[in-house]
Design a protein around this motif. Structure first.
Motif, PDB file in Angstrom:
ATOM      1  N   LEU A  14      25.312  20.424 -16.698  1.00  0.00           N
ATOM      2  CA  LEU A  14      25.464  21.867 -16.923  1.00  0.00           C
ATOM      3  C   LEU A  14      24.283  22.276 -17.792  1.00  0.00           C
ATOM      4  N   PRO A  16      22.209  25.760 -18.116  1.00  0.00           N
ATOM      5  CA  PRO A  16      21.744  27.117 -17.780  1.00  0.00           C
ATOM      6  C   PRO A  16      20.275  27.295 -18.140  1.00  0.00           C
ATOM      7  N   GLN A  19      20.174  29.873 -22.583  1.00  0.00           N
ATOM      8  CA  GLN A  19      21.410  29.637 -23.336  1.00  0.00           C
ATOM      9  C   GLN A  19      21.936  30.944 -23.931  1.00  0.00           C
ATOM     10  N   TRP A  20      23.225  30.930 -24.245  1.00  0.00           N
ATOM     11  CA  TRP A  20      23.911  31.979 -25.005  1.00  0.00           C
ATOM     12  C   TRP A  20      23.885  33.329 -24.281  1.00  0.00           C
ATOM     13  N   ARG A  21      23.852  33.281 -22.963  1.00  0.00           N
ATOM     14  CA  ARG A  21      23.883  34.524 -22.187  1.00  0.00           C
ATOM     15  C   ARG A  21      25.123  34.594 -21.297  1.00  0.00           C
ATOM     16  N   GLY A  22      26.019  33.613 -21.438  1.00  0.00           N
ATOM     17  CA  GLY A  22      27.252  33.639 -20.653  1.00  0.00           C
ATOM     18  C   GLY A  22      27.204  32.828 -19.366  1.00  0.00           C
ATOM     19  N   GLY A  24      26.780  29.545 -18.908  1.00  0.00           N
ATOM     20  CA  GLY A  24      27.565  28.314 -18.995  1.00  0.00           C
ATOM     21  C   GLY A  24      29.050  28.590 -18.799  1.00  0.00           C
ATOM     22  N   THR A  25      29.536  29.656 -19.449  1.00  0.00           N
ATOM     23  CA  THR A  25      30.947  30.024 -19.304  1.00  0.00           C
ATOM     24  C   THR A  25      31.259  30.350 -17.849  1.00  0.00           C
ATOM     25  N   ASN A  51      25.643  16.192 -29.379  1.00  0.00           N
ATOM     26  CA  ASN A  51      25.469  17.515 -28.767  1.00  0.00           C
ATOM     27  C   ASN A  51      26.599  18.434 -29.247  1.00  0.00           C
ATOM     28  N   ARG A  56      31.426  21.975 -29.015  1.00  0.00           N
ATOM     29  CA  ARG A  56      32.086  23.241 -29.379  1.00  0.00           C
ATOM     30  C   ARG A  56      32.360  24.066 -28.121  1.00  0.00           C
ATOM     31  N   PHE A  57      31.351  24.192 -27.269  1.00  0.00           N
ATOM     32  CA  PHE A  57      31.444  25.000 -26.053  1.00  0.00           C
ATOM     33  C   PHE A  57      32.628  24.541 -25.202  1.00  0.00           C
ATOM     34  N   ARG A  60      36.175  24.969 -26.900  1.00  0.00           N
ATOM     35  CA  ARG A  60      36.608  26.365 -26.943  1.00  0.00           C
ATOM     36  C   ARG A  60      37.022  26.869 -25.568  1.00  0.00           C
ATOM     37  N   ARG A  61      36.696  26.108 -24.541  1.00  0.00           N
ATOM     38  CA  ARG A  61      37.069  26.498 -23.179  1.00  0.00           C
ATOM     39  C   ARG A  61      38.147  25.590 -22.592  1.00  0.00           C
TER      40      ARG A  61
END
Ligand SMILES: CC(C)(COP(=O)(O)OP(=O)(O)OC[C@H]1O[C@@H](n2cnc3c(N)ncnc32)[C@H](O)[C@@H]1OP(=O)(O)O)[C@@H](O)C(=O)NCCC(=O)NCCS
Length: 79
Positions: A14, A16, A19-22, A24-25, A51, A56-57, A60-61
């Motif tokens: 995974l 992207p 990063q931090w633009r949504g 990955g989610t 990592n 965390r990512f 949190r999901r």
């Protein structure tokens, strides 16, 4: 014939482009939907314990940390 418990889907990578633009989610949610549609009972992946962003990512999901293999990546890279 494997039992239902073996119907697992692994996320191999995974990464992207930004990063931090949504992204990955969105990718994780899509992978989850596809896995469910295919009847997989488990979605899993491997990451390294340094990592912390990824740990965390994923947690949190809804992902759970289930196993730690000490030194596994070092051994793999040495081979
Ligand atoms: C870890 C990784 C996969 C996450 O993907 P991502 O696209 O950056 O993740 P997202 O943008 O969807 O979400 C990350 C955070 O940014 C936040 N975010 C999402 N969109 C945002 C926006 N438009 N503005 C500000 N923050 C945002 C999210 O709330 C999330 O925070 P949270 O973890 O506290 O909930 C990514 O950072 C990455 O590629 N890392 C390097 C490669 C890697 O380690 N891959 C995993 C190996 S297994």
């Amino acid at each position: 014939m494997p039992g239902r418990e073996w119907r697992q889907c692994e996320i191999l990578t995974l990464h992207p482009a930004e990063q931090w633009r949504g992204a990955g989610t969105a990718l994780i949610e899509t992978a989850g939907q596809l896995a469910r549609q295919q009847g997989y009972v488990r979605l899993w992946l491997i990451t390294t314990n340094d990592n912390v962003d990824a740990l965390r990512f994923y947690q949190r999901r809804g992902f759970c940390l289930v196993t730690v293999h000490r030194g596994a990546v070092d051994r793999s890279r040495a081979r």
